[in-house]
Design a protein around this motif. Structure first.
Motif, mmCIF file in Angstrom:
data_model
loop_
_atom_site.group_PDB
_atom_site.id
_atom_site.type_symbol
_atom_site.label_atom_id
_atom_site.label_comp_id
_atom_site.label_asym_id
_atom_site.label_seq_id
_atom_site.Cartn_x
_atom_site.Cartn_y
_atom_site.Cartn_z
ATOM 1 N N ILE A 1 0.854 -1.197 0.000
ATOM 2 C CA ILE A 1 0.000 0.000 0.000
ATOM 3 C C ILE A 1 0.886 1.243 0.000
ATOM 4 C CG2 ILE A 1 -1.594 1.340 1.409
ATOM 5 C CD1 ILE A 1 -2.907 -1.286 2.224
ATOM 6 N N LEU B 1 2.626 6.111 9.722
ATOM 7 C CA LEU B 1 1.799 6.432 10.880
ATOM 8 C C LEU B 1 1.161 5.160 11.427
ATOM 9 C CD1 LEU B 1 0.145 9.671 9.504
ATOM 10 C CD2 LEU B 1 1.903 9.517 11.248
ATOM 11 N N PHE B 2 2.008 4.230 11.815
ATOM 12 C CA PHE B 2 1.608 3.022 12.541
ATOM 13 C C PHE B 2 0.853 2.000 11.708
ATOM 14 C CE2 PHE B 2 1.442 6.852 15.107
ATOM 15 C CZ PHE B 2 2.624 6.673 15.790
ATOM 16 N N PHE B 3 0.850 2.191 10.373
ATOM 17 C CA PHE B 3 0.304 1.128 9.533
ATOM 18 C C PHE B 3 1.408 0.106 9.277
ATOM 19 C CE2 PHE B 3 -2.561 4.639 8.436
ATOM 20 C CZ PHE B 3 -3.771 4.023 8.656
ATOM 21 N N TRP C 1 -3.795 0.783 -5.677
ATOM 22 C CA TRP C 1 -3.159 0.863 -4.350
ATOM 23 C C TRP C 1 -3.461 2.197 -3.676
ATOM 24 C CZ3 TRP C 1 -2.059 -3.332 -2.060
ATOM 25 C CH2 TRP C 1 -1.532 -4.428 -2.741
ATOM 26 N N ARG C 2 -3.566 3.252 -4.471
ATOM 27 C CA ARG C 2 -3.876 4.559 -3.883
ATOM 28 C C ARG C 2 -5.270 4.525 -3.255
ATOM 29 N NH1 ARG C 2 -2.558 10.079 -4.273
ATOM 30 N NH2 ARG C 2 -0.507 9.636 -3.716
ATOM 31 N N GLU D 1 -6.732 1.863 -2.123
ATOM 32 C CA GLU D 1 -6.595 1.046 -0.906
ATOM 33 C C GLU D 1 -6.021 1.892 0.236
ATOM 34 O OE1 GLU D 1 -6.567 -3.030 0.782
ATOM 35 O OE2 GLU D 1 -7.481 -2.119 -0.962
ATOM 36 N N ALA D 2 -5.007 2.705 -0.106
ATOM 37 C CA ALA D 2 -4.375 3.551 0.902
ATOM 38 C C ALA D 2 -5.376 4.564 1.454
ATOM 39 C CB ALA D 2 -3.174 4.276 0.281
ATOM 40 N N ASP D 3 -6.128 5.203 0.537
ATOM 41 C CA ASP D 3 -7.114 6.187 0.994
ATOM 42 C C ASP D 3 -8.130 5.546 1.908
ATOM 43 O OD1 ASP D 3 -5.856 8.077 -0.419
ATOM 44 O OD2 ASP D 3 -7.262 8.129 -2.094
ATOM 45 N N GLN E 1 -7.774 3.207 3.971
ATOM 46 C CA GLN E 1 -7.347 2.998 5.354
ATOM 47 C C GLN E 1 -6.786 4.257 6.016
ATOM 48 O OE1 GLN E 1 -4.438 -0.108 5.628
ATOM 49 N NE2 GLN E 1 -2.747 1.196 5.047
ATOM 50 N N HIS E 2 -6.427 5.252 5.226
ATOM 51 C CA HIS E 2 -5.885 6.472 5.835
ATOM 52 C C HIS E 2 -6.948 7.472 6.166
ATOM 53 C CE1 HIS E 2 -1.975 5.625 3.478
ATOM 54 N NE2 HIS E 2 -2.022 4.992 4.618
ATOM 55 N N LEU F 1 -7.686 12.351 8.269
ATOM 56 C CA LEU F 1 -6.566 11.425 8.118
ATOM 57 C C LEU F 1 -6.417 10.676 9.421
ATOM 58 C CD1 LEU F 1 -4.661 11.115 5.723
ATOM 59 C CD2 LEU F 1 -3.018 12.507 6.962
ATOM 60 N N LYS F 2 -6.369 9.361 9.349
ATOM 61 C CA LYS F 2 -6.196 8.637 10.608
ATOM 62 C C LYS F 2 -4.919 7.807 10.530
ATOM 63 C CE LYS F 2 -8.843 4.607 9.319
ATOM 64 N NZ LYS F 2 -9.889 3.674 9.657
ATOM 65 N N ASP F 3 -4.471 7.312 11.649
ATOM 66 C CA ASP F 3 -3.253 6.510 11.638
ATOM 67 C C ASP F 3 -3.571 5.055 11.954
ATOM 68 O OD1 ASP F 3 -3.375 6.124 14.381
ATOM 69 O OD2 ASP F 3 -2.198 7.910 14.787
ATOM 70 N N GLY F 4 -2.524 4.244 11.898
ATOM 71 C CA GLY F 4 -2.707 2.812 11.990
ATOM 72 C C GLY F 4 -3.193 2.315 13.328
ATOM 73 N N LYS F 5 -3.167 3.175 14.336
ATOM 74 C CA LYS F 5 -3.609 2.716 15.656
ATOM 75 C C LYS F 5 -5.108 2.846 15.811
ATOM 76 C CE LYS F 5 -0.704 5.292 17.822
ATOM 77 N NZ LYS F 5 0.079 5.937 18.878
ATOM 78 N N THR G 1 -3.475 11.243 14.726
ATOM 79 C CA THR G 1 -2.219 11.853 15.137
ATOM 80 C C THR G 1 -2.126 13.270 14.609
ATOM 81 O OG1 THR G 1 -1.273 9.693 14.902
ATOM 82 C CG2 THR G 1 0.252 11.505 15.185
ATOM 83 N N ARG G 2 -2.484 13.405 13.351
ATOM 84 C CA ARG G 2 -2.481 14.738 12.775
ATOM 85 C C ARG G 2 -3.888 15.037 12.318
ATOM 86 N NH1 ARG G 2 2.284 12.962 12.506
ATOM 87 N NH2 ARG G 2 4.149 14.145 12.001
#
Lengths: 358, 562
Positions: free
Chosen positions: A228, A247-249, B36-37, B39-41, B43-44, B188-192, B197-198
């Protein structure tokens, strides 16, 4: 006294450039992690990396100007290997770090002896093979002690456990013995036993088996995140420092998966440039091996070059889901002091070889 | 010298591997980049909805029945709060959430993830929390729904749940209007997957604040009705009581009361039975209040002459072997007196003159057996069977308001048609909706009325109904000096195919004021205890309401007594 050549300035410049990129990449990739997970200042990892790189420059220049004849003296080469074995053994008597014996804990600093072994083993083997060749020893009497040296080193690393480094040590050893015109039978023995060892290592540890299974089945979480990152970055990238996957992914954005962060931030062209720079290092190292005036120096340069190349290729292959997940640092780019230090020392030796005359 | 062929061989192997890696890299980063972009969006980024302020509900006379206060809620995510800072943090948070520091500490220790430490706090609290600057503690903007008039019109208003969603009454019926459109932000979110975070808020869709409702309800009339119904319940003793005041011309509902009522702000403390809006959710037989419609139908279809003398003899009527009793043997009465005395035998005979299909059509045309269009949640259609399923008893039964069950609102609407010269209108509850700055968004546009009977019939029946109040069963509804009209009705409550002994409903449907009445008032007292006759229960309640309404609305009397 052979004629002296110039030190390979292209190689030297490339190494310094890649090491600089490494510091920047680590700074970008580790920032949020340092602050949020470890409660450290944002650039803590980057400062460590910079320190290691500066020490590495010292190590590289030292290795580049040590007289090679001195290094290839059997006594010294074996002493080096013996010292490495000790360094590998000591952690087994120390408290484990993160459930492994990978770290040698010295006052004030921790080192990974397996990184040193990646230099010491090819050096010892090259020295041994050349010494035997001088004495016109039979291939058997040359090969089996070499096999013994390799086996002991690899086993010590394998038991830490650190399968990735063990594979790299085998790579170095195979490269040295291959280029020493060892006949195919002992090489087949070495290759066979190495393969058997890897299979056994995978079968005995459930997490390794899981990774292999994940490789052939549904992509594992970390590799998926790596794809990704790379795919999301696209041809041009999101811009330096703008990785979202760090960012933690991505579980290890500053170490095992730094290539994914680089690819996400600077895109295909930046990732290609990074790979090209690593490629230049390998090509210049192989060129040094090709032009080396003595067997020992040629074997040393080739063994180190092969180790370096395979390490980089495995790391990038994992990031691209071409190989099962394997925790190996990307040379000069991943955060990790010992590996940077050892890699630069190795390149110092290659530089040393490069300036030997014909 | 090292083996150069083998070195070449090794170099080739590495080169092939590198080529494969690069091709794969190009595939991921260039060819598959769009996928992939995406997919990234996925989850982000996430969309968060930020609710806009909920609209108010006010009466036509400008009183606020429901409004929203801006509040904040303090949340905590304990796993982000280090243990060593907790005692000091609890000390500072405690006064903000009106708890003791020990309670706050216990709350933090008991959980790991997101929870609310306090809700409905003053907006200033947000500033105090921001000053703490502690990760894992934050505020969210919330609203608190307030009902300044408490239980006034409670079942009509309904209430909102903890999430601010209308769950009953007008709050539910007009939930989308009141709520508006929440604003959507991309974040925007982070993996946790915890707090971002921002914070990188990007407005994706602007919200629209909720609109306010201006009801047709007049709070003063509503107040009068509720007071008088309460008085009736207290004096007579009854399960429930409801009343509808309707403008006969426009269909505007000036009051719609259901008692017992409740405070919508405390809806959580009530049982569903209390939240019932009896004016639209109860189905009760209309009894004698239905008789005027039989007369209307018979007059409209020419089977009855206004000045005819009707046979009201026998003290009842035997139909298909069943004897249905009358209050007395009235002999022969004029149509006017038949209604004034509410003779069962007379209206049953009139009903039997009607062709079933025509009677059925007339009853349906008055809106019985169908929802009124008020749009209130839970409104029932009443019970009414079409003539195809009638028995030999059905027509006489309908003649005395049985075999049909209606809501007070349905009855008021049908009565309004008589006052409106035979034109049926739809009941209306919302005068207009207004946006956040008070501009009218949707002004009320009345639907065209439907003619259900000739104007002459309506006027004739109205004059008959005046007799009910003047000299008939409704004399207790009289207000001195005013010409009023209406009809009583006492119904036995039906359940499970039969009537329940001792359980009645007392009706009065009346008009204010003749000769050209514009207000319809329907009162329904459910299961009165002390006495059950509408004459003694519902008619006096109507009388008291009418007496207060003429004062309140400043309606001059028809004659001044000297």
């Amino acid at each position: 006294m052979p004629r002296r050549r110039e030190l390979d300035r292209v190689l030297l410049a490339t190494v310094l450039l890649v090491a600089t990129i490494g510091v920047v990449a680590v700074a970008s990739a580790s920032g949020p992690l340092a602050r949020e997970r470890y409660g450290l200042p944002e650039f803590d990892f980057a400062l460590c990396q910079l320190t290691a790189a500066l020490l590495g420059v010292v190590a590289m220049l030292t290795a580049a100007f040590v007289p090679l004849d001195l290094l290839f003296r059997p006594a010294l080469a074996w002493t080096g290997l013996g010292a490495t074995w000790v360094a590998l053994l000591v952690p087994y008597f120390q408290p484990r770090v993160a459930g492994t014996y990978r770290w040698l804990q010295l006052p004030g600093v921790s080192l990974q002896p397996s990184a040193l072994a990646k230099v010491a083993l090819p050096l010892a083997l090259a020295s041994w093979v050349a010494w035997c060749r001088d004495r016109r020893e039979t291939p058997e009497r040359t090969f089996y002690p070499a096999l013994g040296m390799t086996a002991v080193t690899v086993l010590l690393v394998l038991l830490e456990p650190d399968l990735g480094s063990a594979v790299l040590l085998l790579t170095g050893a195979v490269a040295v013995l291959l280029l020493a015109e060892m006949s195919w039978t002992p090489l087949a023995v070495l290759g066979g036993s190495a393969s058997a060892m890897v299979v056994l290592a995978i079968l005995t540890k459930p997490y390794r088996l899981e990774r292999v299974r994940a490789f052939f089945g549904e992509t594992s979480y970390q590799v998926q995140q790596s794809l990704i990152a790379l795919g999301g970055g696209g041809p041009l990238g999101r811009g330096l420092g703008k990785s979202t996957q760090k960012l933690f992914f991505l579980p290890q954005p500053h170490t095992d998966f730094i290539f994914a962060v680089i690819g996400e931030e600077v895109g295909l062209w930046g990732a290609t440039l990074t790979l090209a720079l690593l490629g230049i290092i390998v090509v210049r190292a192989l060129r040094a091996a090709h032009r080396a005036p003595t067997l020992a120096s040629g074997l040393l340069a080739a063994g180190l070059a092969a180790t370096l190349a395979v390490q980089a290729l495995i790391n990038v292959s994992v990031c691209l889901n071409l190989l099962p997940a394997k925790g190996l640092p990307l040379p000069l780019l991943s955060a990790g002091g010992t590996d940077v230090l050892a890699t630069m020392a190795a390149i110092g030796l290659i530089l040393n070889v490069s300036k030997e005359g014909v | 010298m090292i083996s150069l062929p083998r070195l070449r061989w090794l170099t080739w192997a590495l080169a092939v591997w590198a080529a494969v890696v690069w091709l794969r890299l190009a595939q991921v980063q260039a060819l598959d980049h769009p996928a992939w972009r995406e997919e990234a969006d996925r989850q982000h980024e996430t969309t968060i909805a930020v609710e806009e302020p909920r609209g108010a509900i006010q009466t036509r006379d400008g009183r606020l029945l429901a409004g929203s206060l801006e509040r904040v809620a303090i949340y905590a995510i304990p796993r982000q709060i280090p243990r060593q800072v907790r005692p000091e943090l609890a000390e500072k948070l405690a006064p903000l959430v009106h708890q003791s520091p020990a309670q706050v500490l216990r709350a933090l220790a008991a959980r790991e993830t997101f929870f609310f430490l306090g809700k409905n706090l003053d907006a200033e609290t947000a500033l105090a929390v921001a000053k703490l600057d502690q990760r894992g503690v934050g505020v969210l903007r919330t609203e608190q729904r307030v009902y300044p008039h408490g239980a006034l019109a409670g079942p009509l208003l309904g209430f909102v749940d903890a999430e601010g969603v209308g769950r009953a009454g007008l709050e539910a019926a007009y939930d989308r209007t009141l709520r508006g459109e929440p604003a959507a932000y991309r974040i925007l979110k982070d993996g946790k997957k915890v707090s971002p975070t921002r914070l990188d808020l990007r407005l994706e869709r602007a919200g629209r604040p909720g609109q306010s409702l201006v009801l047709t309800i007049d709070s003063r009339i509503q107040q009068v009705i509720e007071e008088e119904l309460t008085r009736t319940i207290e004096e007579i003793g009854a399960e429930a009581a409801s009343a509808v005041v309707m403008d006969a011309r426009s269909g505007e509902l000036l009051a719609l009361a259901s008692l017992p009522s409740y405070d919508p702000a405390r809806a959580g403390e009530t049982v569903p039975q209390q939240q019932r809006n009896h004016a639209v959710q109860d189905m009760i037989e209309p009894g004698s209040t239905f008789k005027p419609f039989i007369v209307c139908a018979a007059l409209t279809h020419g089977v009855l002459h206004p000045w005819e003398m009707v046979d009201c003899s026998g003290g009842g009527l035997s139909v298909a072997g069943v004897f249905i009793k009358d209050h007395a043997n009235y002999g022969v009465l004029s149509v006017r007196d038949m209604l004034a005395k509410s003779s069962n035998a007379g209206t049953m005979r009139v009903a039997m003159r009607m062709e079933p299909a025509r009677l059925d059509h007339f009853i349906r045309s008055l809106g019985f057996g169908a929802a009124t269009g008020s749009g209130l949640p839970g409104e029932v259609k009443g019970l009414y069977r079409g003539f195809e399923r009638w028995s030999a008893l059905s027509r006489p039964a309908l003649g005395i308001g049985q075999e049909i069950a209606v809501t007070p609102l349905q009855l008021a609407r049908a009565y309004a048609a008589i006052a409106n010269g035979g034109l049926l209108v739809e009941p209306v509850l919302v005068l207009e909706t207004r946006d956040a700055v008070g501009r009218t968004v949707a002004p009320f546009r009345p639907a065209a009325p439907t003619r259900v009977m000739p104007e002459a019939v309506a006027h004739t029946v109205m004059s008959f109904l005046e007799a009910v109040v003047d000299e008939g069963t409704g004399t207790r509804a009289r207000v001195a000096g005013y010409r009023l009209a209406g009809k009583t009705g006492t119904a036995q409550k039906a359940a499970g195919g039969g009537y329940q002994a001792g359980r009645h409903a007392a009706w009065f449907a009346g008009y204010l004021q003749l000769p050209d009445p514009s207000l319809v008032v329907v009162v329904c007292v459910d299961e009165p205890k002390a006495t059950f006759w509408a004459t003694d229960v519902a008619a006096p309640a109507f009388g008291r309401i009418a007496a207060r309404l003429v004062t309140l609305l400043g309606i001059p009397p028809n004659e001044v007594r000297t």
